[in-house]
Write an enzyme that holds these catalytic residues in place. Structure first.
Site, mmCIF file in Angstrom:
data_model
loop_
_atom_site.group_PDB
_atom_site.id
_atom_site.type_symbol
_atom_site.label_atom_id
_atom_site.label_comp_id
_atom_site.label_asym_id
_atom_site.label_seq_id
_atom_site.Cartn_x
_atom_site.Cartn_y
_atom_site.Cartn_z
ATOM 1 N N HIS A 1 0.842 -1.210 0.000
ATOM 2 C CA HIS A 1 0.000 0.000 0.000
ATOM 3 C C HIS A 1 0.873 1.256 0.000
ATOM 4 C CE1 HIS A 1 -3.115 -2.675 2.225
ATOM 5 N NE2 HIS A 1 -3.512 -2.540 0.975
ATOM 6 N N LYS B 1 -16.009 -7.519 4.391
ATOM 7 C CA LYS B 1 -14.893 -8.023 5.198
ATOM 8 C C LYS B 1 -15.145 -7.795 6.676
ATOM 9 C CE LYS B 1 -11.314 -7.039 1.711
ATOM 10 N NZ LYS B 1 -10.209 -6.121 1.344
ATOM 11 N N ARG C 1 -2.185 -5.804 -8.510
ATOM 12 C CA ARG C 1 -1.022 -6.672 -8.267
ATOM 13 C C ARG C 1 -0.877 -7.749 -9.327
ATOM 14 N NH1 ARG C 1 -3.016 -7.984 -2.341
ATOM 15 N NH2 ARG C 1 -4.853 -8.102 -3.667
ATOM 16 N N SER D 1 -3.099 -7.659 2.882
ATOM 17 C CA SER D 1 -3.367 -7.471 4.313
ATOM 18 C C SER D 1 -3.807 -8.789 4.945
ATOM 19 C CB SER D 1 -4.476 -6.437 4.504
ATOM 20 O OG SER D 1 -4.060 -5.191 4.038
#
Ligand code: PNS
Length: 162
Positions: free
Chosen positions: A20, A44, A93, A131
């Site tokens: 990040h 989440k 990514r 994460s």
């Protein structure tokens, strides 16, 4: 270039990773001002509170002078409207990110046709980093020191919930 252009990098950042921070520093070179906008992701379950994630992000980006940390609730398009921005930055990514990001970018544009999403690629060494993986390694007592900023490392190490 429009010197008042504000780019918004939204996310849940639970917790912020070096990937990040890499995206934020790349965005800070391109845009005059970058706001990292932290929110609750409905899909989440978060480990850290919004306040904790804001604090970790502030500590991790303090050297980047044109970067500001904020939080929001509700729709991203409404937040963008409130602060007078139309540019969203997201990190990409790998191919596996693409479908979700593509869907989100086009949905945001459906909600407000002025919104543009700009994708930045992190350094190659961060393409595998997330994460959720950092949280899993921390829970299982693995070494995650190289994966997160110092402030996040300390916070995760001292976290009684894991
Ligand atoms: O880091 P994340 O969890 O992948 O970020 C996703 C996030 C927070 C950017 C996204 O869920 C979001 O924008 N949430 C705000 C609510 C919203 O606008 N939802 C519609 C998005 S298409």
């Amino acid at each position: 270039m429009n010197n008042n252009l504000i780019a918004v990098y939204p996310g849940s950042f639970d917790p912020p990773t070096n990937g990040h921070i890499d995206i934020i520093s790349r965005a800070s070179v391109i845009f005059p001002k970058v706001i990292v906008a932290i929110t609750h992701n409905q899909n989440k379950e978060h480990l850290f509170s919004l306040e904790e994630r804001v604090e970790m992000m502030e500590q991790s980006t303090s050297s980047l002078k044109n970067v500001q940390i904020d939080s929001f609730s509700g729709l991203l398009v409404d937040y963008l409207d409130n602060i007078g921005s139309f540019v969203v930055v997201r990190g990409l990514r790998a191919l596996s990110d693409f479908e979700y990001e593509f869907q989100m970018a086009l949905m945001n544009r459906t909600l407000n046709r002025k919104i543009e999403t700009v994708f930045l690629m992190p350094a190659q060494e961060y393409t595998f980093l997330s994460s959720s993986m950092v949280r899993e390694i921390a829970v299982l007592n693995g070494d995650f020191k190289k994966l997160v900023p110092d402030a996040v490392y300390k916070k995760l190490k001292n976290n009684k919930r894991i």
